[in-house]
Design a protein around this motif. Structure first.
Motif, short mmCIF file in Angstrom:
data_model
loop_
_atom_site.label_atom_id
_atom_site.label_comp_id
_atom_site.label_asym_id
_atom_site.label_seq_id
_atom_site.Cartn_x
_atom_site.Cartn_y
_atom_site.Cartn_z
N ARG B 293 0.85 -1.19 0.00
CA ARG B 293 0.00 0.00 0.00
C ARG B 293 0.88 1.23 0.00
NH1 ARG B 293 -2.63 -1.84 4.44
NH2 ARG B 293 -2.09 0.08 5.52
N ALA B 294 0.40 2.29 -0.62
CA ALA B 294 1.23 3.49 -0.76
C ALA B 294 1.60 4.08 0.58
CB ALA B 294 0.48 4.51 -1.62
N TYR B 304 12.08 2.15 -2.45
CA TYR B 304 10.64 2.28 -2.72
C TYR B 304 10.39 3.19 -3.90
CZ TYR B 304 9.88 -0.32 1.50
OH TYR B 304 9.87 -1.33 2.42
N LEU B 305 9.51 2.71 -4.78
CA LEU B 305 9.13 3.50 -5.94
C LEU B 305 7.62 3.61 -5.93
CD1 LEU B 305 11.23 1.46 -8.52
CD2 LEU B 305 11.87 3.69 -7.55
N GLY B 338 -3.73 -11.66 2.44
CA GLY B 338 -4.49 -10.43 2.58
C GLY B 338 -5.06 -10.01 1.25
N PRO B 339 -5.71 -8.84 1.24
CA PRO B 339 -6.42 -8.42 0.03
C PRO B 339 -5.47 -8.10 -1.11
CG PRO B 339 -6.39 -6.67 1.66
CD PRO B 339 -5.81 -7.87 2.32
N ALA B 340 -5.93 -8.36 -2.32
CA ALA B 340 -5.12 -8.07 -3.49
C ALA B 340 -5.43 -6.65 -3.96
CB ALA B 340 -5.45 -9.06 -4.61
N PHE B 341 -4.52 -6.10 -4.73
CA PHE B 341 -4.76 -4.77 -5.30
C PHE B 341 -5.52 -4.91 -6.60
CE2 PHE B 341 -0.97 -4.37 -2.69
CZ PHE B 341 -1.31 -3.27 -1.89
N ASN B 342 -6.13 -3.83 -7.01
CA ASN B 342 -6.91 -3.85 -8.24
C ASN B 342 -6.24 -2.98 -9.30
OD1 ASN B 342 -9.04 -5.45 -7.18
ND2 ASN B 342 -9.69 -3.62 -6.03
N VAL B 347 0.22 2.34 -5.83
CA VAL B 347 0.86 1.54 -4.80
C VAL B 347 2.30 1.97 -4.63
CG1 VAL B 347 -0.59 -0.50 -5.17
CG2 VAL B 347 1.51 -0.19 -6.50
N SER B 348 2.91 1.35 -3.65
CA SER B 348 4.33 1.57 -3.43
C SER B 348 5.05 0.28 -3.78
CB SER B 348 4.54 1.94 -1.96
OG SER B 348 5.89 1.87 -1.66
N LEU B 349 6.06 0.37 -4.61
CA LEU B 349 6.76 -0.82 -5.08
C LEU B 349 8.12 -0.91 -4.39
CD1 LEU B 349 6.59 -3.16 -7.13
CD2 LEU B 349 7.79 -1.69 -8.74
N LYS B 350 8.26 -1.99 -3.59
CA LYS B 350 9.51 -2.17 -2.88
C LYS B 350 10.45 -3.03 -3.72
CE LYS B 350 11.29 -4.54 1.20
NZ LYS B 350 10.90 -5.36 2.34
N VAL B 351 11.64 -2.51 -3.98
CA VAL B 351 12.60 -3.24 -4.81
C VAL B 351 13.68 -3.82 -3.90
CG1 VAL B 351 14.24 -3.08 -6.71
CG2 VAL B 351 12.19 -1.65 -6.70
N ARG B 352 13.80 -5.15 -3.89
CA ARG B 352 14.88 -5.75 -3.08
C ARG B 352 16.15 -5.70 -3.91
NH1 ARG B 352 12.55 -11.36 -1.55
NH2 ARG B 352 14.78 -11.83 -1.47
N HIS B 353 16.78 -4.54 -3.87
CA HIS B 353 17.88 -4.27 -4.81
C HIS B 353 19.11 -5.09 -4.53
CE1 HIS B 353 19.51 -1.74 -1.61
NE2 HIS B 353 18.27 -1.33 -1.43
N ARG B 354 19.22 -5.64 -3.28
CA ARG B 354 20.41 -6.45 -2.96
C ARG B 354 20.44 -7.73 -3.80
NH1 ARG B 354 23.78 -4.65 0.06
NH2 ARG B 354 23.23 -2.62 0.92
N ASP B 355 19.27 -8.15 -4.30
CA ASP B 355 19.19 -9.37 -5.09
C ASP B 355 19.28 -9.10 -6.59
OD1 ASP B 355 18.79 -11.02 -2.84
OD2 ASP B 355 16.71 -10.33 -2.75
N ALA B 356 19.43 -7.84 -6.95
CA ALA B 356 19.46 -7.50 -8.37
C ALA B 356 20.71 -8.07 -9.03
CB ALA B 356 19.41 -5.99 -8.54
#
Lengths: 290, 363
Positions: B293-294, B304-305, B338-342, B347-356
């Motif tokens: 969620r944002a 976070y993007l 939990g509930p899905a987004f529509n 939204v807020s997109l969390k990037v696990r950049h350590r795994d990039a």
């Protein structure tokens, strides 16, 4: 008003009716005529005496002349079928295993003879094997023989003509069964320890047997029922059973006897077909023809 | 060297003017499960068929247990071969199908019976010996094909997309079954598939192929976590691949500048040769992007993007979102709790950049 169910029950019969009508009027009714004819009697005056007489059947079944010709007809048909199988199988195998690009051309070559009348194809052998035919011309020209060879009008030339006529039937039937066999089966057999010959004998040959049997049946029935080949390429002593029917009906105008004889041949061939059906099944025949 | 069951060196296969396999080298260690993975036409099946002896390599050597087998015909190679369509002999019953290879190995009648029954038990099909193949289900046929291949105790088991013809649920069961049997017998196995999940689940080693060339060889985790090329990254799992430029080296991190996404730090070890200004490609696996969620709290292990949901692909236990993020469309594969987004949600997109993953030589 008819219910939907009743309509649906009737529908197949309505759709089948043209085919049924054709079979009844063109096959069953004429056959029935022949059966009725066979009990009539031809009188000295040339008129047919209507009635229920067993004379024709008595003559057809008891005269050793008819029996001998029936046996030699079956023998000639048998030899022809065997030769067609031996010559046709490798041909079919070759076509089935050739590249797709060449396959079409080879199949076309197989079907090509059907575009020329069977009678013309049979007559062509006179130009090849006759006293003044191509083969004798070559042999004389090379000085191999001094007198032209008599190669026509014997049983061998009849069988040759029949093989020429019937080979495509076997080739096409075997071809259809061969291309239906999964190529991986042979690879699997090879991976399990078969060499190429063993894989053929264990896998491909048995799986193509139904096609060979269907082709052989067609070949046998057609050979046993032919009268043109022995008429054109046979001598006086090479008559086959259908020639007797031809003689009785066309030459002597003896329809009752001719009918009895043709029913006799029909019965013998029906036994052959029944045996085939018992061991292989008619389904394969339909597959081979399609 | 002595431990390698199959050794391919510099294999080339040409069909007329088309080269199907290009200088292919690899070795299968004894008892290992190696997968050739790639899209159709990549040369994987051609390679398997060369090992089997169904095709001759144009160049190079094939060794099985140290013996060069280039000129050895297939029936003398002692291989177990399983095809996608099973290739059971339709005119033989199950017992005779399995016994087929033993007949050509001078095994006594009693031994044949014993070994066939053992094999059928191993694939969990005892008591089916009298059935004809046409009376079996697809899964049962596959088991019989496997039993037929392993009963001869082959040096190598070759599997050509053996699971592809099965339906989805059965395929996953058979995958576990196949792996169990392979481990139990310790049989060296070469497996060909285009299905990345099969390859990841079963293999000791994966060979990713493309256009007749090996892209990468490695253990499943290695190939998945450290793809060496964009192709491998894209073929195994769903990956987002974006252009980036090295901005600066910052201690243990490299700062990458990505258009519209901003600055993304990745561990230095992921990009040892990076120098400021280098153009690279950045691979972000879809499961490393987490949709929140944002207004949700940010944690320190991510970047976070802000993004907007474009498409929702509901898959039951998981959900896949396609998101608009700047000019990029990214996909995120999240487990569902939990509930899905529509569609259309911000939204807020969390990037696990350590795994990039950073690809230093973009193609």
């Amino acid at each position: 008003m008819a219910s939907i169910e009743a309509r649906e029950k009737r529908q197949p019969w309505i759709l089948l009716s043209p085919a049924l009508l054709t079979i009844v009027t063109l096959l069953l009714v004429p056959l029935l005529f022949i059966v009725v004819y066979s009990f009539w009697l031809r009188t000295a005056s040339g008129a047919d005496q209507i009635g229920f007489h067993l004379d024709n059947w008595q003559e057809a079944l008891s005269d050793p002349f008819y029996r001998d010709i029936l046996l030699s007809t079956l023998r000639i048909a048998g030899i022809t079928t065997l030769l067609c199988a031996v010559l046709g199988y490798p041909t079919a195998y070759f076509v089935a295993r050739s590249r797709t690009r060449h396959k079409t051309l080879l199949l076309l070559l197989l079907v090509l003879p059907f575009w020329v009348s069977y009678i013309i194809r049979t007559l062509s052998w006179i130009n090849i094997l006759g006293v003044s035919g191509a083969l004798n011309a070559v042999l004389l020209g090379l000085g191999i023989v001094q007198e032209p060879l008599q190669m026509l009008y014997n049983e061998a030339s009849v069988i040759l003509g029949l093989v020429h006529f019937l080979l495509p039937f076997i080739v096409l039937n075997v071809y259809v069964s061969l291309i239906g066999i999964d190529r991986h089966l042979e690879s699997a057999a090879r991976s399990l320890g078969c060499n190429q010959r063993q894989a053929f004998l264990e896998i491909t040959l048995p799986l193509s047997m139904p096609g060979l049997a269907a082709g052989s049946l067609l070949c046998f029935v057609l050979a046993a029922g032919t009268y043109i080949t022995p008429l054109v390429l046979g001598g006086p002593r090479d008559a086959m059973f259908a020639n007797l029917v031809f003689d009785a009906i066309i030459t002597q105008l003896d329809w009752p006897l001719g009918s009895a004889l043709s029913l006799m041949l029909l019965a013998v061939l029906a036994v052959v077909v029944a045996v085939y059906n018992r061991f292989i099944g008619m389904g394969q025949l339909a597959r081979g023809l399609s | 060297m002595t431990d390698s069951a199959v050794e391919l060196s510099n294999i080339v296969k040409r069909f007329d003017s088309f080269t199907a396999v290009q200088r292919f080298s690899m070795s299968l260690e004894s008892g290992s499960f190696v997968t050739l993975l790639g899209p159709s036409g990549c040369g994987k099946t051609t390679t398997l068929r060369m090992v089997a002896g169904l095709l001759d390599p144009s160049e190079g050597d094939i060794r099985i247990r140290g013996r060069r087998v280039n000129e050895v015909p297939i029936h003398q190679r002692n291989l177990g071969l399983v095809f996608q369509n099973y290739a059971l002999f339709p005119h033989r019953n199950v017992f005779d199908n399995v016994a087929f290879g033993l007949k050509y190995r001078k095994v006594s009648k009693a031994d044949i019976r014993q070994r066939v029954n053992n094999a059928l038990e191993l694939v969990q099909l005892p008591d089916l010996g009298r059935r004809m193949p046409s009376e079996l289900s697809g899964g049962q046929q596959q088991r019989v094909a496997l039993a037929r291949a392993i009963v001869i105790e082959p040096d190598v088991l070759l599997l050509d997309e053996p699971l592809s013809a099965l339906d989805a649920n059965l395929r996953e069961d058979m995958r576990i079954e196949l792996k169990r049997i392979q481990t139990q017998l310790g049989i060296t196995t070469l497996f060909v598939t285009h299905d990345q999940s099969e390859a990841l689940a079963m293999s000791d080693k994966i060979v990713v192929m493309r256009d007749g060339v090996v892209e990468q060889i490695g253990a499943p985790r290695e190939v998945y976590d450290k793809p060496v090329s964009e192709f491998v990254a894209g073929f195994l799992g769903a990956a987002n691949i974006v252009d980036a430029r090295v901005h600066e080296l910052d201690g243990d991190n490299v700062l990458l500048q990505v258009d519209d996404l901003g600055m993304i730090p990745v561990p230095r070890a992921r990009c040892p040769a990076c120098a400021p200004g280098t153009a690279v490609r950045l691979v972000l696996r879809s499961e490393h992007l987490i949709v929140q969620r944002a207004d949700e709290e940010h944690s320190h292990d991510g970047l976070y993007l802000s993004a907007r949901i474009a498409t929702v692909d509901y898959q039951g236990q998981a959900i896949r979102y396609f998101l608009h993020c700047g000019k990029h469309t990214l996909q995120a594969l999240n487990m569902l709790d939990g509930p899905a987004f529509n569609e259309g949600d911000s939204v807020s997109l969390k990037v696990r950049h350590r795994d990039a993953v950073v690809l230093e030589t973009p193609r």
